[in-house]
Design a protein around this motif. Structure first.
Motif, PDB file in Angstrom:
ATOM      1  N   UNK A  30     -64.206  27.756  43.255  1.00  0.00           N
ATOM      2  CA  UNK A  30     -63.154  26.740  43.119  1.00  0.00           C
ATOM      3  C   UNK A  30     -62.486  26.485  44.470  1.00  0.00           C
ATOM      4  N   UNK A  31     -62.142  27.565  45.183  1.00  0.00           N
ATOM      5  CA  UNK A  31     -61.422  27.384  46.446  1.00  0.00           C
ATOM      6  C   UNK A  31     -62.324  26.865  47.558  1.00  0.00           C
ATOM      7  N   UNK A  32     -63.548  27.372  47.639  1.00  0.00           N
ATOM      8  CA  UNK A  32     -64.465  26.927  48.701  1.00  0.00           C
ATOM      9  C   UNK A  32     -64.842  25.463  48.539  1.00  0.00           C
ATOM     10  N   UNK A  33     -64.983  25.025  47.292  1.00  0.00           N
ATOM     11  CA  UNK A  33     -65.367  23.637  47.031  1.00  0.00           C
ATOM     12  C   UNK A  33     -64.150  22.731  46.824  1.00  0.00           C
ATOM     13  N   UNK A  34     -62.970  23.308  46.997  1.00  0.00           N
ATOM     14  CA  UNK A  34     -61.709  22.550  46.865  1.00  0.00           C
ATOM     15  C   UNK A  34     -61.646  21.766  45.551  1.00  0.00           C
ATOM     16  N   UNK A  35     -61.926  22.470  44.458  1.00  0.00           N
ATOM     17  CA  UNK A  35     -61.921  21.842  43.134  1.00  0.00           C
ATOM     18  C   UNK A  35     -60.483  21.884  42.593  1.00  0.00           C
TER      19      UNK A  35
END
Length: 127
Positions: A30-35
């Motif tokens: 979630x954080x790496x893909x900025x979801x």
């Protein structure tokens, strides 16, 4: 076709209902893909029973850069583990405005030196 658009989110939701390592993996995704849609899942994970999940959640809120996670981070400032508190201070440093730093100010008296030092760094960054 709204269901098709929501499929990736439903996969994330399922990941958050599985074991500790799967939750950590999902939070990182979630954080790496900025979801941004995943923020409610991360906020919930800030109260997880596992320290590693809370730690990763604190980091993720800062990486997402969404002020909606500030209250969850403030609660983590009281976590029993210093590394979770440290990560919460770091993330709050990315999200707070200059007039909102009271919670960081109080961390300058934390029992852990790393947390105290990071609180000072954050406070100095607002000067």
């Amino acid at each position: 076709n709204e269901a098709i658009n929501d499929a990736p989110f439903l996969i994330l939701l399922r990941g958050m209902s599985e074991g500790e390592h799967k939750r950590i993996e999902t939070i990182k995704k979630i954080s790496e893909q900025k979801i941004k849609k995943g923020l409610p899942l991360i906020i919930k994970a800030c109260s997880d029973e596992f320290k590693a999940v809370r730690f990763e959640s604190a980091r993720a809120v800062g990486l997402l850069g969404d002020r909606g996670g500030i209250d969850a981070l403030k609660k983590l400032l009281k976590d029993q583990y210093f590394d979770v508190r440290l990560e919460a201070v770091k993330s709050l440093g990315k999200l707070l405005r200059k007039d909102e730093t009271d919670c960081i100010e109080s961390m300058k008296n934390d029992t852990n030196k790393n947390v105290r030092d990071e609180a000072l760094n954050v406070m100095n960054s607002f000067k």
